[in-house]
Design a protein around this motif. Sequence first.
Motif, PDB file in Angstrom:
ATOM      1  N   ILE A  15       0.957  13.004   5.913  1.00 33.91           N
ATOM      2  CA  ILE A  15       1.509  12.597   4.608  1.00 33.91           C
ATOM      3  C   ILE A  15       2.294  11.302   4.753  1.00 33.91           C
ATOM      4  N   ILE A  16       3.086  11.202   5.793  1.00 37.11           N
ATOM      5  CA  ILE A  16       3.871   9.984   6.034  1.00 37.11           C
ATOM      6  C   ILE A  16       2.943   8.795   6.277  1.00 37.11           C
ATOM      7  N   ALA A  17       1.910   8.999   7.088  1.00 41.65           N
ATOM      8  CA  ALA A  17       0.955   7.922   7.375  1.00 41.65           C
ATOM      9  C   ALA A  17       0.222   7.496   6.109  1.00 41.65           C
ATOM     10  N   ILE A  18      -0.186   8.448   5.288  1.00 36.40           N
ATOM     11  CA  ILE A  18      -0.898   8.138   4.042  1.00 36.40           C
ATOM     12  C   ILE A  18       0.021   7.402   3.079  1.00 36.40           C
ATOM     13  N   ARG A  19       1.269   7.770   3.012  1.00 31.20           N
ATOM     14  CA  ARG A  19       2.225   7.057   2.158  1.00 31.20           C
ATOM     15  C   ARG A  19       2.376   5.611   2.611  1.00 31.20           C
ATOM     16  N   ARG A  20       2.393   5.394   3.909  1.00 28.83           N
ATOM     17  CA  ARG A  20       2.469   4.025   4.432  1.00 28.83           C
ATOM     18  C   ARG A  20       1.222   3.225   4.068  1.00 28.83           C
ATOM     19  N   VAL A  21       0.059   3.883   4.090  1.00 28.80           N
ATOM     20  CA  VAL A  21      -1.184   3.221   3.683  1.00 28.80           C
ATOM     21  C   VAL A  21      -1.088   2.829   2.207  1.00 28.80           C
ATOM     22  N   ARG A  22      -0.622   3.746   1.374  1.00 29.87           N
ATOM     23  CA  ARG A  22      -0.473   3.443  -0.051  1.00 29.87           C
ATOM     24  C   ARG A  22       0.495   2.280  -0.265  1.00 29.87           C
ATOM     25  N   ASP A  23       1.598   2.294   0.452  1.00 29.13           N
ATOM     26  CA  ASP A  23       2.562   1.199   0.346  1.00 29.13           C
ATOM     27  C   ASP A  23       1.934  -0.122   0.778  1.00 29.13           C
ATOM     28  N   ARG A  24       1.121  -0.085   1.812  1.00 33.91           N
ATOM     29  CA  ARG A  24       0.438  -1.312   2.271  1.00 33.91           C
ATOM     30  C   ARG A  24      -0.518  -1.819   1.201  1.00 33.91           C
ATOM     31  N   ILE A  25      -1.258  -0.909   0.583  1.00 33.93           N
ATOM     32  CA  ILE A  25      -2.159  -1.320  -0.493  1.00 33.93           C
ATOM     33  C   ILE A  25      -1.357  -1.949  -1.626  1.00 33.93           C
ATOM     34  N   ASP A  26      -0.236  -1.348  -1.990  1.00 27.84           N
ATOM     35  CA  ASP A  26       0.605  -1.897  -3.064  1.00 27.84           C
ATOM     36  C   ASP A  26       1.111  -3.297  -2.731  1.00 27.84           C
TER      37      ASP A  26
END
Length: 148
Positions: A15-26
């Motif tokens: 979940i933490i890794a996926i949130r970081r991916v989402r933040d990177r996309i943003d």
Amino acid sequence: MFMARNPQQQKLADIIAIRRVRDRIDREYDRPLNVGELARGAYMSAGHLSREFKRIYGEPPYSYLMTRRIERAKTLLRRGDLSVTEVCFAVGSASLGTFSTRFSELVGVSPSVYQQGHGGEAAGLPPCVTRQVSRPVRNQEAKGSATP
């Protein structure tokens, strides 16, 4: 020595890794991004990233990226000081045709039609509300939310 994580710890780490991916996309929506590169940055396979991202956020990472790009494109088109082609490249799309097709799918009109008059939907609203009002909606979502 490598210590195995229990399933709860692994799920939280994902979940933490996926949130970081989402933040990177943003942050980097206007750069060339692909699922393989995002997965490498999260130290997981592209398939696992795609499955987990969809489980957590309800859509695959590429769809999320395109939604961010279309949101930004709508803002730039409402301003009216850039052409559709300039907006396409400003939001990170590499193909005007793909951009226009995806824009039309999510918004319901082509970018040029949107720029000519459909950009007033958020006029006079504060910026914090504008993003919510102008968020692109996929055709399937729109069809599912329509009342008979």
